[in-house]
Design a protein around this motif. Sequence first.
Motif, PDB file in Angstrom:
ATOM      1  N   ALA A  97       8.744  -3.670 -14.365  1.00 48.99           N
ATOM      2  CA  ALA A  97       8.782  -3.235 -12.957  1.00 48.99           C
ATOM      3  C   ALA A  97       9.337  -1.817 -12.900  1.00 48.99           C
ATOM      4  CB  ALA A  97       9.647  -4.188 -12.148  1.00 48.99           C
ATOM      5  N   PHE A  98       8.433  -0.834 -12.773  1.00 47.32           N
ATOM      6  CA  PHE A  98       8.877   0.543 -12.534  1.00 47.32           C
ATOM      7  C   PHE A  98       9.199   0.681 -11.061  1.00 47.32           C
ATOM      8  CE2 PHE A  98       5.934   1.092 -16.194  1.00 47.32           C
ATOM      9  CZ  PHE A  98       6.818   1.675 -17.095  1.00 47.32           C
ATOM     10  N   GLU A 130       1.937  -6.575 -18.362  1.00 52.09           N
ATOM     11  CA  GLU A 130       1.665  -6.145 -16.980  1.00 52.09           C
ATOM     12  C   GLU A 130       2.773  -5.172 -16.562  1.00 52.09           C
ATOM     13  OE1 GLU A 130       1.403  -8.036 -12.478  1.00 52.09           O
ATOM     14  OE2 GLU A 130       1.570  -9.415 -14.186  1.00 52.09           O
ATOM     15  N   TYR A 131       2.457  -4.257 -15.727  1.00 52.93           N
ATOM     16  CA  TYR A 131       3.469  -3.378 -15.148  1.00 52.93           C
ATOM     17  C   TYR A 131       3.076  -3.098 -13.706  1.00 52.93           C
ATOM     18  CZ  TYR A 131       0.081   0.379 -15.625  1.00 52.93           C
ATOM     19  OH  TYR A 131      -1.031   1.134 -15.490  1.00 52.93           O
ATOM     20  N   TYR A 132       4.070  -2.822 -12.924  1.00 55.24           N
ATOM     21  CA  TYR A 132       3.772  -2.466 -11.538  1.00 55.24           C
ATOM     22  C   TYR A 132       4.915  -1.642 -10.974  1.00 55.24           C
ATOM     23  CZ  TYR A 132       6.772  -6.337  -9.885  1.00 55.24           C
ATOM     24  OH  TYR A 132       7.809  -7.171  -9.633  1.00 55.24           O
ATOM     25  N   PHE A 133       4.674  -1.073  -9.788  1.00 50.67           N
ATOM     26  CA  PHE A 133       5.639  -0.173  -9.161  1.00 50.67           C
ATOM     27  C   PHE A 133       6.172  -0.811  -7.893  1.00 50.67           C
ATOM     28  CE2 PHE A 133       2.808   2.340 -11.751  1.00 50.67           C
ATOM     29  CZ  PHE A 133       3.683   3.141 -12.471  1.00 50.67           C
ATOM     30  N   THR A 134       7.479  -1.025  -7.902  1.00 45.71           N
ATOM     31  CA  THR A 134       8.101  -1.708  -6.748  1.00 45.71           C
ATOM     32  C   THR A 134       8.294  -0.760  -5.575  1.00 45.71           C
ATOM     33  OG1 THR A 134      10.307  -1.212  -7.553  1.00 45.71           O
ATOM     34  CG2 THR A 134       9.346  -3.309  -8.242  1.00 45.71           C
ATOM     35  N   THR A 150       7.785  -0.654   0.307  1.00 43.93           N
ATOM     36  CA  THR A 150       7.842   0.313  -0.800  1.00 43.93           C
ATOM     37  C   THR A 150       6.919  -0.067  -1.959  1.00 43.93           C
ATOM     38  OG1 THR A 150       9.731  -0.840  -1.734  1.00 43.93           O
ATOM     39  CG2 THR A 150      10.204   1.008  -0.265  1.00 43.93           C
ATOM     40  N   LEU A 151       6.393  -1.300  -1.934  1.00 45.59           N
ATOM     41  CA  LEU A 151       5.576  -1.743  -3.073  1.00 45.59           C
ATOM     42  C   LEU A 151       4.351  -0.830  -3.249  1.00 45.59           C
ATOM     43  CD1 LEU A 151       5.212  -4.042  -5.199  1.00 45.59           C
ATOM     44  CD2 LEU A 151       3.634  -5.090  -3.564  1.00 45.59           C
ATOM     45  N   VAL A 152       4.217  -0.373  -4.473  1.00 42.23           N
ATOM     46  CA  VAL A 152       3.106   0.531  -4.769  1.00 42.23           C
ATOM     47  C   VAL A 152       1.876  -0.268  -5.183  1.00 42.23           C
ATOM     48  CG1 VAL A 152       2.356   2.427  -6.250  1.00 42.23           C
ATOM     49  CG2 VAL A 152       4.717   2.343  -5.421  1.00 42.23           C
ATOM     50  N   SER A 153       2.150  -1.342  -5.943  1.00 42.38           N
ATOM     51  CA  SER A 153       1.024  -2.118  -6.461  1.00 42.38           C
ATOM     52  C   SER A 153       0.337  -2.897  -5.353  1.00 42.38           C
ATOM     53  CB  SER A 153       1.535  -3.105  -7.511  1.00 42.38           C
ATOM     54  OG  SER A 153       2.168  -2.390  -8.533  1.00 42.38           O
ATOM     55  N   GLU A 154      -0.920  -3.172  -5.581  1.00 41.98           N
ATOM     56  CA  GLU A 154      -1.692  -3.977  -4.631  1.00 41.98           C
ATOM     57  C   GLU A 154      -1.935  -5.343  -5.261  1.00 41.98           C
ATOM     58  OE1 GLU A 154      -2.597  -3.179  -1.559  1.00 41.98           O
ATOM     59  OE2 GLU A 154      -1.565  -1.262  -1.768  1.00 41.98           O
ATOM     60  N   GLY A 155      -2.843  -6.095  -4.665  1.00 45.19           N
ATOM     61  CA  GLY A 155      -3.257  -7.351  -5.251  1.00 45.19           C
ATOM     62  C   GLY A 155      -2.298  -8.477  -4.978  1.00 45.19           C
ATOM     63  N   ASP A 156      -2.089  -9.364  -5.985  1.00 44.77           N
ATOM     64  CA  ASP A 156      -1.309 -10.596  -5.793  1.00 44.77           C
ATOM     65  C   ASP A 156       0.124 -10.308  -5.390  1.00 44.77           C
ATOM     66  OD1 ASP A 156      -3.503 -12.015  -6.365  1.00 44.77           O
ATOM     67  OD2 ASP A 156      -2.975 -12.414  -8.480  1.00 44.77           O
ATOM     68  N   ARG A 157       0.706  -9.274  -6.016  1.00 41.33           N
ATOM     69  CA  ARG A 157       2.109  -8.982  -5.711  1.00 41.33           C
ATOM     70  C   ARG A 157       2.278  -8.630  -4.225  1.00 41.33           C
ATOM     71  NH1 ARG A 157       4.969  -9.419  -9.900  1.00 41.33           N
ATOM     72  NH2 ARG A 157       4.031  -9.192 -11.957  1.00 41.33           N
ATOM     73  N   ARG A 158       1.369  -7.849  -3.742  1.00 42.83           N
ATOM     74  CA  ARG A 158       1.444  -7.481  -2.331  1.00 42.83           C
ATOM     75  C   ARG A 158       1.259  -8.721  -1.448  1.00 42.83           C
ATOM     76  NH1 ARG A 158       2.006  -2.969  -0.146  1.00 42.83           N
ATOM     77  NH2 ARG A 158       1.704  -2.779   2.098  1.00 42.83           N
ATOM     78  N   ARG A 159       0.223  -9.520  -1.844  1.00 41.70           N
ATOM     79  CA  ARG A 159      -0.027 -10.737  -1.056  1.00 41.70           C
ATOM     80  C   ARG A 159       1.185 -11.679  -1.085  1.00 41.70           C
ATOM     81  NH1 ARG A 159      -5.237  -9.770  -2.819  1.00 41.70           N
ATOM     82  NH2 ARG A 159      -5.029 -10.987  -4.738  1.00 41.70           N
TER      83      ARG A 159
END
Lengths: 304, 508
Positions: free
Chosen positions: A147-148, A178-182, B121-130
Motif C-alpha cells: 500500500a503506497f 499487488e500494489y495500490y495507492f491509498t 484519497t484512494l487512488v486505485s480504482e476497482g474492487d478496493r474503491r467498491r
Amino acid sequence: MLQTSSCIVSRYLSAVITFVLFCCLIVPGTANGKESLTLGLLPEMNVFSQSKRFQPLAVYLSKKIGKEVRFTILSRYGNIIKSLQKKQVDGAFLGSFTGTLAIHQLGVEPLARPVNLDGSSMYFGHIFVRKDSGIMTVDDMKGKIMAFVEQATTAGYVFPLSYLQLHGVEKYQDFFKEYYFTGSHDASISAVLSGNADIGAAKNTVFDHFLETNPRARREIVILASSLAVPSNGLCVSKDMDTELKNKLKNTLLRMKEDNEGKKVLKVLRALDFVETNKEDYEVVEKMASHANISLSNYQYENK
Amino acid sequence: MKKRIVLSFVLIFSFFVLGAGVLLYHLFSSSSNLRYLIGLHEIGDIRQELSYNLQNVQLYVLSPPVIFTEHLDKVIESVDLLDESIRACHDCHHVPGIRAEIESTELLVADLKVEMSHLITLVSEGDRRRDLQRNVSDLSNKIKDQVHEMVIRAATTIQSKSDSVMSAIDKSYVYLAFTMLLVLLLAFFVAQYLTKSVTKPIKSLMEGSSEIAAGRWGYQVAYDGKDEFAELVGIFNTMSRSLYTKKRQLHQQMDELKNAQNQLIQAERLTALGSMAGGIAHDFNNILGAMMGHLSILRKTIPQDHDNIAMLETVEKAGFRASDLVNQLLTFSRKKTTKPLPLPISTIITSVVSILDSTMKNNKITLTLNLFEPSPIVYGDSTQLEQVLMNLCVNARDSMKDGGEIKISTVTRYLDEQFVEKYKHVDFDPGEFVQIIVADNGSGIEKKNLTQIFEPFFTTKGEGKGTGLGLSMVYGIVQAHGGCCFVDSTLGQGSTFTIYLPVHSPPH
C-alpha cells in the motif's frame, strides 16, 4: 436576411457573455490583488482531521495579513502541481517531494515549514508491516500486497521505491503480487492494520500520531525501515505572488509562537514553531528521487 | 384557648403548605417535562440537519474521484456538519440510554470519517474503491438507521412527555382545587369550632350575670373546659359565691341592727315608762300611806259592829291592793329599796322550784333543772331574785294549758366587749356572768308582742287574769342587779327567757 443578421448578433453576444463569465470565474482565484488567498493542503492524513487542523491557522493568518485566507484540501498529491499550474491556489503546504517537484517544475518559493513536536523540522518515511505477517526483509515482501500513499509523496512512494531499488528490486510492479495507492498516509497504515495490504509506507509524523490514537496499531504494526530526514511540509507560494504579501505570510508564520493566539494555533497544528526554509533544504529529496530513478524536471505520473 | 387558636392556625397552614407543596411538585415536574420537551423539539432541528448532511454525504459516496476533487471542500463540510450535529445531540441529551446511542452514533460517524477519507484519497480504482464505497455506504446507512430510531424514540418520548405534562397539569388543577376546598372547609370548621369555644362560655357568663342581676346571688356557671375561659368562669363563680356570702352577712347585720334598734327603742321606752311609773308610784305611795294610816286610825275609832265597818274593810282591801300595785311599779322602776347579799343562784332556783313543785304537777308540767355546779354566786336581793324566777315560771305555766316541760339551766359565761357592743342598749360592763335560761314548750308569744313584753300593764292573758306587771318586774329587778334579760319565742313552740347576772367577786 434579417433573420441571418439577428443570428450573427446573437452568436457574438453569446461569445461576449461567455468570455465575461469565464473571466469572472478565473480572475478571482488567481489574481494577487484579490480579496482572499487560497492555500492548498495535501491529504497527508485523514482529510477531515487535516481540514480541522488548519482551520485555526486560516483565521489567524487572515487576521494578521489583513486578507482572508482559506485552505482547500486536495484529494490527490499530484493535483497540487496542476492546481498551482492553473493558479487555482496561491500556494500550498507541500510535502518534501511535491515541494521539490513544484520548485523544479513551477519555480514556487518555499517560505517556512513547521517544527514538529519532537523539536525537528524534518520528517522521514517508514516502511512497516503487521507483526504477524512474517515479513522481515525485502525478500519476504515478494508476492505480497503493497500500500503506497501516492506517487507524489516522499515517504509514501519515493522512499519505498528508493529502498526497493537499493535492495535490488528494479520493477516493483512485478515484485509485488499487488500494489495500490491509498492517497493518504493514515489510509496506508489503516490498510496494513486491517489486512488489506501486507506492507505499507507513511511519513513518521502521521505514523506516530496514528499509533498514539490507536492502541491496536501500537501492538500490531512494526517498522522495517526508515528514510533519511526530509524537510517537513512547508508553505510554498507561487512565484507570482506579491513580495510584500509573501513577506507578511512568512513573518507571520515565523512569529506565531510570540503571541498566545499563535501558540494555540500551533498546538492544534501539532507544531512548536515555524522556521524559514529555502530551496537548498530539498536537496536530500532530490538525491532520494535520483536513487528512485525519478527525474524531477519532467516527472509525470498517473495513478493506477 | 390560646393554644387551641395557635394549633388551629398551624393546622390550616400545614394543610395549605402540604397542598402547595404537592402542587409545586407537580408544577416543577410539569415545567421540567416542558423544558425537556422544548429540548426535544430543539434537537429535532438538529436531527433534521443531521439527516440532511447524511444525505449529502451519501450522494458523494458513489461519485467518481473527479467529483471528489471538484467538491472536496463541500464533502468535508457536509461530513463536518454531520459530526457537529451528532455532537450537538450529545450536548443536549442527558438520559444514559440515549447518550449511549448517541455515543454509538458518534463512533459510527468517526468510522465514517475514516472510511470516507480513505475513499476520498484512494487512488486505485476497482474492487478496493467498491469495498470502500460499500463500507462508507454501510456506515452511513447504519447512522441513518440509528438516527431514524432516535427520531422514532424522540417522537415517542415527545408524545409520552406531552401526555405526562398534560397529566401533571391536570393533576395540578385537581390538587389546587382540592387544596383550596380542603383549606376552605378546614378554615370553616376551625372558625366554627373557635367561635363556639369562645361564644359558649361567654354566653354562659352572660346568663350568669343576668341571673345575678335578677337577684340569684351565688349563681354558678357550669363549664367543663380547661382553658382560659375555665379560669374566667372560676373567677366568676367565686365572685358570685362571695356576693352571696356578703349579701347574707349584710342581711344578718341588717337584722341584728334592726333588732338592736328595736331593743334600744324598747329599752328607752321601758326606761321612760319606769321613770314615769316610779315617779307616780312614789307619790301615789306617799298619798296611799297617808290614806291607809288615817283609815287604820278610823277603823280603830269606829266600833266593830258599826254599820260602816264593812265599807271600811272594803276600802282597806282596795288600799292594800293599791299598795301591792305601787310596790310592783316601784320594783319595775328600780326605785324599790333592795338588800343585796352574796347568794348562790342554785339555791334561789331550787327554793322557787320547791314552792312551785306542787302547782306544776297539778298542771302536768315537768320542771327540769340543769344547774351549773358549784353554784355561781350573785350579789343581790334574794326576795327579788326569787320573784323573778317565780314570775317566769308562772308565765310558763300559764302558757301550757295542757301541760309541758319547763327547763331551767344555769351556766357561767364571759360576756366580752363584742357582746356589750352588740347589746349596747343594756347597761352593763364586760365580765363573768351567770346565764339563767328558763324555757318552756308552751304556746309561745306572737312576734309583734315580743317588743312590748316587758312593758308595764302589757298582758296577753286576758282581762282580769294578769296585771301586766310580772315581766316588768323581772326586767326591773334584773336591771337593778346589773344584768340583762332577753326573750326568744316562736308561736306554738314555746318561749325562752335568758337572764344574765354578774357573778359576784368578793373583794380581796
